[in-house]
Design an enzyme around this catalytic site. Structure first.
Site, mmCIF file in Angstrom:
data_model
loop_
_atom_site.group_PDB
_atom_site.id
_atom_site.type_symbol
_atom_site.label_atom_id
_atom_site.label_comp_id
_atom_site.label_asym_id
_atom_site.label_seq_id
_atom_site.Cartn_x
_atom_site.Cartn_y
_atom_site.Cartn_z
ATOM 1 N N ASN A 161 -6.697 57.019 10.907
ATOM 2 C CA ASN A 161 -5.986 56.761 9.664
ATOM 3 C C ASN A 161 -5.715 58.229 9.288
ATOM 4 O OD1 ASN A 161 -7.169 54.453 7.081
ATOM 5 N ND2 ASN A 161 -5.065 54.621 8.086
ATOM 6 N N CYS A 219 -7.911 53.707 -1.273
ATOM 7 C CA CYS A 219 -7.819 53.951 0.428
ATOM 8 C C CYS A 219 -9.158 54.573 0.627
ATOM 9 C CB CYS A 219 -6.761 54.802 0.684
ATOM 10 S SG CYS A 219 -6.580 55.046 2.562
ATOM 11 N N CYS A 274 -8.455 50.998 8.573
ATOM 12 C CA CYS A 274 -8.265 50.847 7.078
ATOM 13 C C CYS A 274 -9.500 50.599 6.586
ATOM 14 C CB CYS A 274 -7.190 49.718 6.885
ATOM 15 S SG CYS A 274 -7.256 49.308 5.143
#
Length: 254
Positions: free
Chosen positions: A11, A71, A196
């Site tokens: 990510n 996030c 994620c």
């Protein structure tokens, strides 16, 4: 403008030290910076800002330039960034869009405390919950060959989710005791990402609820390995930690 690039299990994020709050926020600029052909390239962009009563504030934008919800991997990367800048030591308390977060830093991993989760919407075919961002969790048998983009997009833009602003979509394969493989379609990126953090958190809590996986779940994502530790309570879950690597890739000027 100076920028930094960080990644956590693939990510990846453009990171800006914006303690003087001079970054010219615009959807087009952020989308251009995140573009993988014409910009730096990233799943999202984060600003590190000052916040009274906290070590820093995390401001997160999706790769399409819209301001995002929490996030998890981004949070871990921003903690590493703050540590690299010397703003924090081996622990921190910071503020993000979903509230206060604690984190601990070691050379190998960053452990980020996530928000408590008290509600899992369970159906026959999927679970749905908010772990800082909304997440749909579906169990599948052949994750490797699944068309994550097509199936994820159909769920993300389908009912009942599209009328609620959409959802992130996680597909889960059980590979052993307390072990999952996970692939995720992320809204705002509008594609599959390598990892994620809020998504794997949702998958771990779902696995506890459905399968009885207790205390921790080890999760393999496209970009590496993460661990979720949690405590089950009468009302839900607390002391949820997202644990994994967070690494500086490079820095530059644009």
């Amino acid at each position: 403008m100076k920028f930094y690039k960080y990644q956590g299990t693939g990510n990846d994020f453009v990171v800006i030290d914006d303690r003087d709050e001079t970054f010219p926020v615009s959807q087009k600029l952020i989308a251009d910076l995140c573009h993988r052909r014409f910009g730096v390239g990233a799943d999202g962009l984060m600003l590190l800002q000052n916040a009274e009563g906290y070590d820093f504030r995390m401001v997160y934008f999706n790769s399409d330039g819209t301001e995002g919800s929490m996030c998890g991997n981004g949070g871990r990367c921003l903690v590493r960034f703050a540590h690299d800048l010397g703003i924090i030591g081996d622990s921190t308390v910071f503020i993000a869009t979903d509230g206060e977060h604690e984190a601990k830093v070691s050379p190998e991993v960053v452990s980020l405390k996530m928000i408590d989760v008290n509600n899992i919407e369970k159906t026959e075919s999927y679970d749905f919950m908010n772990t800082g961002s909304p997440h749909y969790v579906e169990y599948v048998d052949d994750l490797e060959n699944l068309d994550v983009y097509a199936k994820g997009k159909a769920v993300r833009y389908g009912e009942p989710f599209v009328s609620k602003g959409g959802t992130n979509v996680n597909f889960v394969e059980v590979v052993g005791d307390n072990k999952l493989n996970v692939r995720t379609y992320e809204r705002g990126v509008e594609d599959e990402t390598y990892a994620c953090g809020t998504g794997v958190t949702a998958c771990a809590l779902s696995a506890n609820s459905r399968l009885g996986f207790d205390k921790f779940v080890d999760i393999k994502v496209v970009g590496g390995n993460l661990r979720i530790e949690f405590n089950r309570t009468e009302n839900g879950y607390d002391n949820i930690y997202l644990i994994g690597p967070a690494v500086k890739v490079f820095e530059g000027n644009i």
